[in-house]
Write a protein that holds these residues in place. Sequence first.
Motif, PDB file in Angstrom:
ATOM      1  N   PHE A 156       0.828  -1.192   0.000  1.00 16.57           N
ATOM      2  CA  PHE A 156       0.000   0.000   0.000  1.00 16.57           C
ATOM      3  C   PHE A 156       0.869   1.251   0.000  1.00 16.57           C
ATOM      4  CE2 PHE A 156      -3.350   2.878   0.915  1.00 16.57           C
ATOM      5  CZ  PHE A 156      -2.878   3.747   1.884  1.00 16.57           C
ATOM      6  N   LEU A 157       0.527   2.230  -0.832  1.00 12.76           N
ATOM      7  CA  LEU A 157       1.249   3.500  -0.872  1.00 12.76           C
ATOM      8  C   LEU A 157       0.376   4.646  -0.369  1.00 12.76           C
ATOM      9  CD1 LEU A 157       3.078   3.232  -4.321  1.00 12.76           C
ATOM     10  CD2 LEU A 157       4.007   2.752  -2.047  1.00 12.76           C
ATOM     11  N   ILE A 158      -0.756   4.880  -1.030  1.00 16.55           N
ATOM     12  CA  ILE A 158      -1.580   6.041  -0.691  1.00 16.55           C
ATOM     13  C   ILE A 158      -3.023   5.777  -1.114  1.00 16.55           C
ATOM     14  CG2 ILE A 158      -1.104   7.235  -2.871  1.00 16.55           C
ATOM     15  CD1 ILE A 158      -1.045   9.894  -1.240  1.00 16.55           C
ATOM     16  N   TYR A 159      -3.961   6.420  -0.413  1.00 18.17           N
ATOM     17  CA  TYR A 159      -5.393   6.185  -0.619  1.00 18.17           C
ATOM     18  C   TYR A 159      -6.121   7.522  -0.586  1.00 18.17           C
ATOM     19  CZ  TYR A 159     -10.099   4.891   1.240  1.00 18.17           C
ATOM     20  OH  TYR A 159     -11.459   4.755   1.484  1.00 18.17           O
ATOM     21  N   PHE A 160      -6.884   7.812  -1.640  1.00 21.26           N
ATOM     22  CA  PHE A 160      -7.723   8.999  -1.709  1.00 21.26           C
ATOM     23  C   PHE A 160      -9.184   8.559  -1.587  1.00 21.26           C
ATOM     24  CE2 PHE A 160      -4.568  12.043  -3.249  1.00 21.26           C
ATOM     25  CZ  PHE A 160      -3.632  11.238  -3.848  1.00 21.26           C
ATOM     26  N   SER A 208     -11.790  13.869   1.357  1.00 22.95           N
ATOM     27  CA  SER A 208     -11.042  13.721   2.605  1.00 22.95           C
ATOM     28  C   SER A 208      -9.544  13.820   2.345  1.00 22.95           C
ATOM     29  CB  SER A 208     -11.347  12.358   3.247  1.00 22.95           C
ATOM     30  OG  SER A 208     -12.718  12.219   3.503  1.00 22.95           O
ATOM     31  N   ALA A 209      -8.810  14.156   3.412  1.00 23.15           N
ATOM     32  CA  ALA A 209      -7.348  14.177   3.300  1.00 23.15           C
ATOM     33  C   ALA A 209      -6.861  12.771   2.964  1.00 23.15           C
ATOM     34  CB  ALA A 209      -6.738  14.650   4.608  1.00 23.15           C
ATOM     35  N   PRO A 210      -5.933  12.622   2.024  1.00 23.24           N
ATOM     36  CA  PRO A 210      -5.467  11.295   1.643  1.00 23.24           C
ATOM     37  C   PRO A 210      -4.721  10.605   2.775  1.00 23.24           C
ATOM     38  CG  PRO A 210      -4.133  12.997   0.587  1.00 23.24           C
ATOM     39  CD  PRO A 210      -5.268  13.699   1.239  1.00 23.24           C
ATOM     40  N   ASP A 211      -4.797   9.272   2.779  1.00 22.16           N
ATOM     41  CA  ASP A 211      -4.020   8.457   3.703  1.00 22.16           C
ATOM     42  C   ASP A 211      -2.671   8.173   3.047  1.00 22.16           C
ATOM     43  OD1 ASP A 211      -4.697   5.366   5.543  1.00 22.16           O
ATOM     44  OD2 ASP A 211      -2.819   6.405   5.157  1.00 22.16           O
ATOM     45  N   LYS A 212      -1.627   8.863   3.520  1.00 19.49           N
ATOM     46  CA  LYS A 212      -0.294   8.758   2.918  1.00 19.49           C
ATOM     47  C   LYS A 212       0.613   7.814   3.694  1.00 19.49           C
ATOM     48  CE  LYS A 212      -0.440  13.640   1.518  1.00 19.49           C
ATOM     49  NZ  LYS A 212       0.290  14.932   1.560  1.00 19.49           N
ATOM     50  N   SER A 213       0.024   7.021   4.580  1.00 20.26           N
ATOM     51  CA  SER A 213       0.835   6.272   5.531  1.00 20.26           C
ATOM     52  C   SER A 213       1.749   5.235   4.887  1.00 20.26           C
ATOM     53  CB  SER A 213      -0.073   5.581   6.556  1.00 20.26           C
ATOM     54  OG  SER A 213      -0.961   4.695   5.911  1.00 20.26           O
ATOM     55  N   THR A 226       0.210  -1.439  13.295  1.00 23.88           N
ATOM     56  CA  THR A 226       0.226  -1.775  11.873  1.00 23.88           C
ATOM     57  C   THR A 226      -0.479  -3.106  11.659  1.00 23.88           C
ATOM     58  OG1 THR A 226       2.363  -0.701  11.608  1.00 23.88           O
ATOM     59  CG2 THR A 226       1.681  -2.225   9.888  1.00 23.88           C
ATOM     60  N   GLN A 227      -1.446  -3.090  10.724  1.00 30.61           N
ATOM     61  CA  GLN A 227      -2.145  -4.335  10.452  1.00 30.61           C
ATOM     62  C   GLN A 227      -1.337  -5.149   9.452  1.00 30.61           C
ATOM     63  OE1 GLN A 227      -3.643  -1.338   9.676  1.00 30.61           O
ATOM     64  NE2 GLN A 227      -5.395  -1.067  11.018  1.00 30.61           N
ATOM     65  N   LEU A 228      -1.189  -6.454   9.730  1.00 34.28           N
ATOM     66  CA  LEU A 228      -0.462  -7.325   8.833  1.00 34.28           C
ATOM     67  C   LEU A 228      -1.338  -8.496   8.441  1.00 34.28           C
ATOM     68  CD1 LEU A 228       3.075  -7.464  10.494  1.00 34.28           C
ATOM     69  CD2 LEU A 228       2.442  -6.291   8.394  1.00 34.28           C
ATOM     70  N   LEU A 229      -1.232  -8.886   7.178  1.00 32.91           N
ATOM     71  CA  LEU A 229      -1.909 -10.057   6.664  1.00 32.91           C
ATOM     72  C   LEU A 229      -0.874 -11.092   6.303  1.00 32.91           C
ATOM     73  CD1 LEU A 229      -4.750  -8.927   4.233  1.00 32.91           C
ATOM     74  CD2 LEU A 229      -4.956 -10.228   6.328  1.00 32.91           C
ATOM     75  N   GLU A 230      -0.951 -12.253   6.901  1.00 34.90           N
ATOM     76  CA  GLU A 230      -0.034 -13.334   6.591  1.00 34.90           C
ATOM     77  C   GLU A 230      -0.745 -14.325   5.676  1.00 34.90           C
ATOM     78  OE1 GLU A 230       3.095 -11.731   8.627  1.00 34.90           O
ATOM     79  OE2 GLU A 230       3.127 -13.600   7.487  1.00 34.90           O
ATOM     80  N   GLN A 231      -0.136 -14.577   4.523  1.00 37.75           N
ATOM     81  CA  GLN A 231      -0.739 -15.478   3.564  1.00 37.75           C
ATOM     82  C   GLN A 231       0.196 -16.667   3.373  1.00 37.75           C
ATOM     83  OE1 GLN A 231      -2.263 -13.306   0.153  1.00 37.75           O
ATOM     84  NE2 GLN A 231      -2.654 -15.217  -0.953  1.00 37.75           N
TER      85      GLN A 231
END
Lengths: 114, 111
Positions: free
Chosen positions: A45-49, A53-58, B1-6
Amino acid sequence: GAGVSQSPSNKVTEKGKDVELRCDPISGHTALYWYRQSLGQGLEFLIYFQGNSAPDKSGLPSDRFSAERTGGSVSTLTIQRTQQEDSAVYLCASSLGTGGSPLHFGNGTRLTVT
Amino acid sequence: TQLLEQSPQFLSIQEGENLTVYCNSSSVFSSLQWYRQEPGEGPVLLVTVVTGGEVKKLKRLTFQFGDARKDSSLHITAAQPGDTGLYLCAGLYNQGGKLIFGQGTELSVKP
């Protein structure tokens, strides 16, 4: 088109150069995601718009990475001063944004940093 | 931090065999999705499960969501070469949040 469109499909760049990757989501989809995928691996995961709303850049790995979404539609992922470890497939996806809505992916941009 | 183990990460089997892929987390999912990806393409949704204990079937594929909504499995009966691909689970931890993917299971079914 009916699906998510990404451009370019392939990009080769020299270490240290900046690159821009583009994503055209499905019309009407309020949520847009960027993921990175190394060969045969899962999606990072990189970023979510989501809407206005303010993007999730985590998920952005460093401050060399940034993304914007203009007018709630097209998105651009920018990588500055590219490094070899940035080489990967960058996938964009869009969805209706409601909980559990399926993601519709583009075919990705394969980035190679030499 | 959420982790998914597959698991497993790689699976190579003969046509006609059965297989199961597992997806586990220490956190509770709001919902969970399974995707299949072929080379050069983006992942495509197979199924979404929402309710603990839920079982969904898609032809030879059976998807199960754990009672506690922390784990899921994908079972394929009588695998065929056309089932070859990368199978990904993806969890949503809250209704408005992002979708987190597992590492994927690379399945190869040999004729």
